[in-house]
Design an enzyme around this catalytic site. Structure first.
Site, PDB file in Angstrom:
ATOM      1  N   GLU A  85       1.026  -1.271   0.082  1.00  0.00           N
ATOM      2  CA  GLU A  85       0.080  -0.046   0.125  1.00  0.00           C
ATOM      3  C   GLU A  85       0.615   1.322   0.052  1.00  0.00           C
ATOM      4  O   GLU A  85       1.905   1.443   0.560  1.00  0.00           O
ATOM      5  CB  GLU A  85      -0.850  -0.053   1.328  1.00  0.00           C
ATOM      6  CG  GLU A  85      -1.746  -1.088   1.371  1.00  0.00           C
ATOM      7  CD  GLU A  85      -2.340  -0.947   2.848  1.00  0.00           C
ATOM      8  OE1 GLU A  85      -2.303  -0.059   3.548  1.00  0.00           O
ATOM      9  OE2 GLU A  85      -3.129  -1.823   3.167  1.00  0.00           O
ATOM     10  N   CYS A  98       3.080   8.409   1.659  1.00  0.00           N
ATOM     11  CA  CYS A  98       3.332   7.329   2.631  1.00  0.00           C
ATOM     12  C   CYS A  98       3.628   6.039   1.946  1.00  0.00           C
ATOM     13  O   CYS A  98       2.916   5.528   1.266  1.00  0.00           O
ATOM     14  CB  CYS A  98       2.315   7.319   3.709  1.00  0.00           C
ATOM     15  SG  CYS A  98       2.830   6.034   4.946  1.00  0.00           S
ATOM     16  N   CYS A 105       5.148  -7.384   7.589  1.00  0.00           N
ATOM     17  CA  CYS A 105       6.227  -7.136   8.614  1.00  0.00           C
ATOM     18  C   CYS A 105       6.142  -8.059   9.545  1.00  0.00           C
ATOM     19  O   CYS A 105       5.340  -8.750   9.927  1.00  0.00           O
ATOM     20  CB  CYS A 105       5.547  -5.884   9.116  1.00  0.00           C
ATOM     21  SG  CYS A 105       6.603  -5.255  10.462  1.00  0.00           S
ATOM     22  N   CYS A 109       3.659  -5.759  16.219  1.00  0.00           N
ATOM     23  CA  CYS A 109       3.118  -4.989  17.273  1.00  0.00           C
ATOM     24  C   CYS A 109       1.579  -5.086  17.441  1.00  0.00           C
ATOM     25  O   CYS A 109       0.976  -5.380  16.433  1.00  0.00           O
ATOM     26  CB  CYS A 109       3.327  -3.320  16.715  1.00  0.00           C
ATOM     27  SG  CYS A 109       4.791  -2.821  16.467  1.00  0.00           S
ATOM     28  N   CYS A 112      -1.267  -3.162  15.082  1.00  0.00           N
ATOM     29  CA  CYS A 112      -0.889  -2.896  13.883  1.00  0.00           C
ATOM     30  C   CYS A 112      -1.155  -3.924  13.026  1.00  0.00           C
ATOM     31  O   CYS A 112      -1.083  -4.996  13.062  1.00  0.00           O
ATOM     32  CB  CYS A 112       0.500  -2.593  13.615  1.00  0.00           C
ATOM     33  SG  CYS A 112       1.041  -1.865  12.040  1.00  0.00           S
ATOM     34  N   CYS A 324      -2.053   1.882   8.257  1.00  0.00           N
ATOM     35  CA  CYS A 324      -1.186   0.744   7.944  1.00  0.00           C
ATOM     36  C   CYS A 324      -1.734  -0.699   7.672  1.00  0.00           C
ATOM     37  O   CYS A 324      -2.365  -1.152   8.801  1.00  0.00           O
ATOM     38  CB  CYS A 324      -0.187   0.621   9.096  1.00  0.00           C
ATOM     39  SG  CYS A 324       0.474   2.053   9.561  1.00  0.00           S
TER      40      CYS A 324
HETATM   41  N1  SAH Z   1       7.525  -0.338  11.410  1.00  0.00           N
HETATM   42  C1  SAH Z   1       7.864   1.411  11.476  1.00  0.00           C
HETATM   43  C2  SAH Z   1       6.980   2.225  10.187  1.00  0.00           C
HETATM   44  C3  SAH Z   1       5.532   1.992  10.328  1.00  0.00           C
HETATM   45  S1  SAH Z   1       4.807   3.628  10.614  1.00  0.00           S
HETATM   46  C4  SAH Z   1       7.437   1.939  12.642  1.00  0.00           C
HETATM   47  O1  SAH Z   1       6.921   0.924  13.551  1.00  0.00           O
HETATM   48  O2  SAH Z   1       7.654   2.862  13.140  1.00  0.00           O
HETATM   49  C5  SAH Z   1       3.483   3.611  11.166  1.00  0.00           C
HETATM   50  C6  SAH Z   1       3.232   4.240  12.411  1.00  0.00           C
HETATM   51  O3  SAH Z   1       1.761   4.208  12.895  1.00  0.00           O
HETATM   52  C7  SAH Z   1       4.090   3.615  13.465  1.00  0.00           C
HETATM   53  O4  SAH Z   1       4.148   4.378  14.501  1.00  0.00           O
HETATM   54  C8  SAH Z   1       3.032   2.620  14.211  1.00  0.00           C
HETATM   55  O5  SAH Z   1       3.240   1.943  15.211  1.00  0.00           O
HETATM   56  C9  SAH Z   1       1.636   3.267  14.119  1.00  0.00           C
HETATM   57  N2  SAH Z   1       0.345   2.463  13.993  1.00  0.00           N
HETATM   58  C10 SAH Z   1       0.168   1.152  13.645  1.00  0.00           C
HETATM   59  N3  SAH Z   1      -0.883   0.695  13.767  1.00  0.00           N
HETATM   60  C11 SAH Z   1      -1.607   1.606  14.217  1.00  0.00           C
HETATM   61  C12 SAH Z   1      -2.874   1.874  14.747  1.00  0.00           C
HETATM   62  N4  SAH Z   1      -3.811   0.892  14.701  1.00  0.00           N
HETATM   63  N5  SAH Z   1      -3.258   3.137  15.165  1.00  0.00           N
HETATM   64  C13 SAH Z   1      -2.464   4.250  15.232  1.00  0.00           C
HETATM   65  N6  SAH Z   1      -1.353   3.852  14.870  1.00  0.00           N
HETATM   66  C14 SAH Z   1      -0.692   2.797  14.643  1.00  0.00           C
END
Ligand code: SAH
Length: 340
Positions: A85, A98, A105, A109, A112, A324
């Protein structure tokens, strides 16, 4: 391919060195999708190139346009059938794309959607660049900013990401300044250290999401390998080496990371470094029991009472699965992805 590589490839074909630069700017500046477009090369040379090389392309598998704010979400099909995406966001300071750094991944987390299903593979430099070029081509909107905040962990694919950065930053390519690029990491410390040594002027974002090991390890498995103390030590070192302020991302989760004591702890850990906390209203992910916090303003005020700058991220594309991994998840469920 880098300019050096293309120049050598042209010389091997008996061409003058400057042809390398011509092809480079067709590929990386103008986003040519076929050798036929390269009209300042002879027909014979174009045919030779066609025989030896291919140009990576992306296919629009889905395009969703937000009725709320014009945000566009792309689901791209890669040449091997995998899907990733990108999101185009229009701000007053310019158009931002973006992009994803991996197919899936492996960071795991808890909140996510990108990590559900694990990592399939890394994206190649061409696939990183094409997300920018094809978004620009499809939308007709010139891209001025790039954020590496899509699917995947950029520091788990750092060699390709660094090559990508050099290519988009190149004068004969898209010529996007490092200060217009942000890279987000969940906290892979070797990557942060490597980036610090390079002293690039990009903005580093660190996904913090909790300042204490107990909470952070619970929602971000990466914390079990690189804990909060190590992470902040690396961040302080990064600031010392680059002079660049780090942005800390903080998705506000109800009853998990939104307590006042956690705001106090963030302030304590940031002491000696001009950090900035970017609070993100948690996007509801169907696979996750975590819910959005109702204490965003209080938490922000608490941070500010310690002199920490904290902003709440404006949410775009709420009606189009723009966060994401959400769209890819949906397509996988619908059988839209061949590989999985
Ligand atoms: N792997 C990298 C890049 C992803 S960036 C990282 O972890 O930073 C995307 C951002 O969105 C990250 O800060 C991630 O933690 C956050 N994110 C992921 N899922 C989310 C959600 N459900 N709500 C809000 N932020 C989220």
């Amino acid at each position: 391919m880098t300019l050096e590589w293309l120049t050598r490839a042209m010389q091997e074909l008996g061409q003058p060195a400057f042809r390398g630069r011509q092809v480079f700017s067709w590929l990386h500046g103008r986003g040519a999708v076929s050798f036929d477009e390269m009209t300042d090369l002879s027909k014979a040379l174009r045919e030779q190139l066609e025989e030896r090389y291919y140009i990576n392309t992306l296919r629009v598998a889905r395009r969703q346009v937000s009725r709320l704010d014009g945000t566009v979400k792309y689901l791209w099909e890669l040449m091997d059938g995998n899907c990733i995406e990108s999101v185009l966001m229009q701000y007053h300071h310019g158009n931002t794309v973006c992009i994803s750094s991996q197919v899936g991944c492996r960071m795991g987390c808890a909140f996510c959607a990108s990590t559900v299903g694990g990592k399939v593979r890394d994206l190649r430099p061409s696939e990183l660049i094409d997300q920018v070029l094809f978004t620009q081509r499809d939308s007709g909107k010139p891209i001025s900013n790039i954020v590496l905040m899509g699917i995947g962990e950029p520091m788990d694919n750092l060699d390709n990401v660094l090559r990508f950065l050099a290519l988009v930053n190149h004068r004969d390519g898209l010529d996007i300044g490092m200060r217009h690029i942000s890279l987000s990491t969940c906290g892979l410390i070797p990557g942060i250290r490597r980036l610090a040594e390079l002293k690039l002027q990009l903005t580093l974002s660190v996904s913090l999401h909790a300042p204490d090991n107990e909470t952070r390890s619970r929602i971000m498995p990466v914390n079990r390998a690189y804990d909060v103390e190590q992470l902040f030590a690396a961040c302080h070192e990064y600031f010392r080496q680059t002079g660049r302020r780090i942005s800390f991302e903080y998705a506000m989760i109800d009853g998990v990371n939104d307590h006042d004591w956690q705001a106090d702890l963030i302030a304590e850990k940031l002491r000696g470094m001009p950090g900035h906390v970017n609070m993100i209203p948690l996007n509801d992910v169907r696979e996750s029991p975590l819910k959005p916090s109702r204490r965003i303003r209080q938490f922000q005020q608490r941070l500010e009472s310690h002199g920490v700058t904290a902003t709440v991220r404006r949410s775009l594309g709420g009606d189009i699965d723009a966060s994401c991994g959400q769209l890819r998840r949906k397509a996988m469920e619908d059988g839209g992805e061949k590989q999985l």
